[in-house]
Design an enzyme around this catalytic site. Structure first.
Site, PDB file in Angstrom:
ATOM      1  N   HIS A  83      25.409 156.587 -54.370  1.00  0.00           N
ATOM      2  CA  HIS A  83      25.365 158.024 -54.081  1.00  0.00           C
ATOM      3  C   HIS A  83      24.415 158.353 -52.940  1.00  0.00           C
ATOM      4  O   HIS A  83      24.549 159.404 -52.306  1.00  0.00           O
ATOM      5  CB  HIS A  83      25.056 158.835 -55.343  1.00  0.00           C
ATOM      6  CG  HIS A  83      23.645 158.789 -55.832  1.00  0.00           C
ATOM      7  ND1 HIS A  83      23.234 157.987 -56.868  1.00  0.00           N
ATOM      8  CD2 HIS A  83      22.539 159.470 -55.443  1.00  0.00           C
ATOM      9  CE1 HIS A  83      21.951 158.179 -57.109  1.00  0.00           C
ATOM     10  NE2 HIS A  83      21.500 159.063 -56.243  1.00  0.00           N
ATOM     11  N   ASP A 219      26.042 151.770 -59.396  1.00  0.00           N
ATOM     12  CA  ASP A 219      25.626 152.726 -58.361  1.00  0.00           C
ATOM     13  C   ASP A 219      24.804 152.023 -57.280  1.00  0.00           C
ATOM     14  O   ASP A 219      23.580 152.126 -57.238  1.00  0.00           O
ATOM     15  CB  ASP A 219      24.810 153.846 -59.016  1.00  0.00           C
ATOM     16  CG  ASP A 219      24.647 155.063 -58.119  1.00  0.00           C
ATOM     17  OD1 ASP A 219      24.949 154.948 -56.919  1.00  0.00           O
ATOM     18  OD2 ASP A 219      24.210 156.114 -58.617  1.00  0.00           O
ATOM     19  N   SER A 646      16.066 157.760 -56.368  1.00  0.00           N
ATOM     20  CA  SER A 646      17.386 157.143 -56.327  1.00  0.00           C
ATOM     21  C   SER A 646      17.365 155.972 -55.354  1.00  0.00           C
ATOM     22  O   SER A 646      16.973 156.110 -54.200  1.00  0.00           O
ATOM     23  CB  SER A 646      18.437 158.164 -55.877  1.00  0.00           C
ATOM     24  OG  SER A 646      18.646 159.128 -56.867  1.00  0.00           O
TER      25      SER A 646
END
Length: 722
Positions: A83, A219, A646
């Site tokens: 992402h 991810d 992240s």
């Protein structure tokens, strides 16, 4: 039995007490290093941060200003979240070459794709400069003057403090203005896409699974840093070469188990751990519910269009994910703050602090803090709510309004700085808008506009609204704006901006969308912004003094960590399951079995590639399987993370890479405001799943061969002098 229960409590509480917090890596020696070693860490604070030799910090760049990455090879290969790389993957995608759906793998370096404006930034040195920043500040009479002097000092120091010509200085505030720290950085701007799994792996579960556990998302994405022939930062050039890092992470395939030590390094964006109870109460009861409602309406409209049209799905994929991310986070935040009784805990803390103030005889300095907070937060409440509606509706979630607002700002540039500045800004806008219109669909935005303008007119405090929003018919207004505004297309925008300043402004003020935004913005800037800014300055000053009181009156053993501010931090904890609700227990590790269990053929969130199904059926996991023969996918731990973490490396006790952070559990998203070790967990994709997908699924084993895989638990850090 009572004795056994007491032993369990005594055992568990100290473990929890040593976790939570986002710590500055240059200041780990002492309490933090002791805590980390007690939790199982085998390396030293000097291995994590050093200016004299290579250390872990040299392998952790800030990725594109909003995420984190880690260097995993001697050739500048970096790993971050899918992402985080999503915009870049999307920019290379089309209906003919849909890398979002199909994935992308460069089988040789010549195939790696350059990315316009993508950059990564490394920390070179960290240094306390508090005294220099606060020089001449203390005796200034007003908060506005103090803030201006601080900014002037920072600007001067950024220019004059020593650094190399290819480096940058950046001074950031900590502890609400009680400390200032210099970060010397190096930024690389030739970053190329190397690999990304299909969204059915990298975004598996999509919005349904976002912020929740158990999770089964691969991810991750791979990029490579390129430098000039001297290994220095350089703009993109075909002559650039792969960057040789000061340190890269060995990759452990040994695996993890519950209670293992974990450490996460990264760039957490923003936390507010020391807000007073009045502020938290306002967030729970007013601010977050408003944000949630606006985004809920926008997302439902966009989702309806995306499910019917694949071209729109590609157009809106990144925007939708961005909007949905914090919509769901805020829902979990409200639930978590209520479940953990955060307001009551804050009130108890404030009572204890008041007792300390009185005992220390500090009433003159700190005695009115909490009553002033109460008065100010009550007064600012309607202005803060109006500000949120303005931000969410006008600036963020209705594109035609956000486009018009940029043109409104252009008019303000002309009024304040004249025609030359106007023309410069106009030309920049024309160039910048081209990319925005690529991912704009007027039919979608018209329906979003209809929903959100209705909310704005009826939910934002009415005393601050312009007359243009009195008794509106949202459907009629929406049709009128989108039929009669030229901002529904890029050609229309260019037509509006064609000509000299006078003719452009005349055309703009006749445009329906521009005229509407101008009326809304003028009302906001007259009725809301000045009063909000005035009261917010008071809160800033109060918060600084409140933080000063906490630091001054707390015992030395108190774990007072600075709020996140997008600077490099270290957080640590243990692999740990949790109990989200009565009679529900979550294990800390998920497996590929769960992917297959969630599989829904053809579903945009839970579809699974046939090749992954085949690998599962044959159990062809290679060297990446766990000891139980299963393929691990993700795991959770008690590391204190937030947005910006992240892509952060998850490290074992020896500083080896075991995973990468990508989310938090829904019940614990309130950790930005109140960290509760009982339910706050960060979610990481297991590095073994990453390697399995690269090797077995994608057939890109050359990338795995580029890494240094380790199976033992021995310390692998090798220090190189700089």
């Amino acid at each position: 039995m009572k004795f056994l229960r007491l032993l369990i409590i005594l055992f568990v509480l100290p473990t929890f007490a040593q976790q939570g917090g986002m710590w500055i890596p240059s200041l780990l020696k002492g309490m933090n290093e002791t805590e980390m070693k007690n939790l199982g860490m085998k390396i030293s604070a000097d291995d994590i941060y050093s200016v004299n030799h290579s250390s872990l910090k040299d392998a952790v760049p800030h990725f594109d200003g909003g995420c984190t990455a880690e260097v995993i090879s001697s050739k500048g290969l970096i790993l971050t979240n899918h992402h985080c790389g999503y915009d870049n993957i999307q920019s290379h995608s089309s209906v003919e070459h849909d890398y979002l759906t199909d994935g992308f793998w460069a089988m040789k370096m010549e195939d790696e794709l350059p990315n316009k404006d993508l950059f990564v930034t490394f920390i070179v040195r960290i240094e306390d400069v508090t005294n220099k920043v606060l020089e001449g500040v203390v005796n200034l009479p007003s908060e506005a003057e103090k803030q201006k002097k601080i900014q002037d000092n920072i600007s001067m120091l950024n220019k004059t403090l020593p650094k190399e010509s290819f480096q940058e200085n950046s001074i950031r505030t900590f502890y609400d203005g009680n400390q200032y720290i210099l970060f010397v950085t190096e930024t690389f701007r030739d970053i190329r896409l190397v690999g990304a799994p299909p969204s059915s792996i990298g975004k598996f579960g999509s919005d349904t699974d976002n912020w929740v556990w158990p999770r089964h998302t691969g991810d991750f994405s791979l990029f490579r840093i390129y430098a000039d022939k001297n290994n220095k930062p350089a703009a993109y050039s075909k002559d650039n070469v792969p960057y040789t890092p000061k340190h890269f992470f060995p990759v452990s395939i040994k695996g993890i188990q519950e209670n293992d030590f974990t450490m996460v390094m990264g760039y957490p964006g923003r936390t507010q751990e020391y807000l007073p109870s009045y502020a938290v109460e306002q967030i729970v009861n007013s601010i977050d519910p408003a944000r949630i409602e606006v985004r809920d309406h926008a997302l439902k409209v966009q989702d309806g269009f995306m499910r019917k049209d694949n071209a729109i799905k590609i157009q809106y994929a990144s925007k939708y994910a961005s909007v949905a991310n914090y919509w769901k986070k805020w829902i979990g935040e409200v639930k978590g703050l209520k479940k953990s009784n955060a307001v009551a805990i804050k009130q108890k803390f404030e009572k204890d602090l008041t007792d300390k103030i009185n005992k220390a005889g500090k009433q003159a300095e700190y005695g009115n803090l909490l009553s002033d907070f109460k008065t100010n937060y009550e007064a600012i409440a309607p202005y803060a709510l109006a500000r949120e509606y303005y931000s969410e509706v006008v600036l963020r979630n209705t594109e035609i309004l956000s486009f018009a607002y940029r043109l409104y700002q252009l008019e303000q540039v002309y009024n304040s700085k004249g025609e030359q500045a106007f023309n410069d800004r106009k030309n920049n806008l024309i160039a910048g808008f081209e990319g925005l219109y690529k991912d704009f669909n007027a039919n979608v935005d018209e329906k979003v506009f209809e929903q959100l303008i209705d909310l704005y007119a009826n939910k934002s405090p009415k005393q601050f609204l312009p007359s243009t929003l009195n008794n509106i018919n949202p459907s009629q207004l929406s049709a009128d704006v989108f039929k009669n505004s030229k901002l529904t297309s890029y050609n229309g925008l260019k037509d509006l901006l064609n000509g000299d300043a006078k003719s452009v402004l005349e055309k703009l003020n006749q445009d329906k969308a521009f005229a509407l935004v101008k009326s809304i913005a003028d009302a906001y800037n007259t009725n809301v912004a000045p009063k909000y800014d005035e009261m917010n300055l008071k809160n800033i000053a109060l918060q600084r003094t409140y933080m000063k009181a906490i630091m001054e009156l707390s015992p030395k053993s108190a774990r007072i960590f600075p709020d996140a501010n997008s600077t490099l931090r270290v957080t640590y904890g243990k692999v740990k399951g949790y109990n989200p609700s009565d009679a529900v227990t979550y294990s800390p590790i998920t497996y590929l079995d769960g992917v297959i269990e969630k599989y829904i053929p053809g579903d945009y969130e839970f579809d699974v590639p046939q090749k992954l199904i085949d690998l599962y059926n044959t159990k062809d996991y290679g060297q990446y399987a766990a000891k139980n023969g299963k393929m691990p996918v993700a795991f959770i731990a008690t590391n204190h993370t937030t947005g910006g973490n992240s892509g952060s490396p998850a490290l074992d006790a020896n500083g080896n890479l075991i995973g990468l952070n990508f989310d938090r559990v829904w019940e614990g998203t309130m950790s930005d405001i109140h960290y509760d070790p009982a339910i706050c967990r960060n979610i990481m994709v297991d590095i073994r799943y990453v390697l399995f997908v690269i090797d077995k699924y994608a057939g890109a084993k050359h990338l795995v061969d580029e890494m240094k895989l380790v199976k033992s638990t021995s310390k692998t850090i090798k220090k190189k002098k700089k």
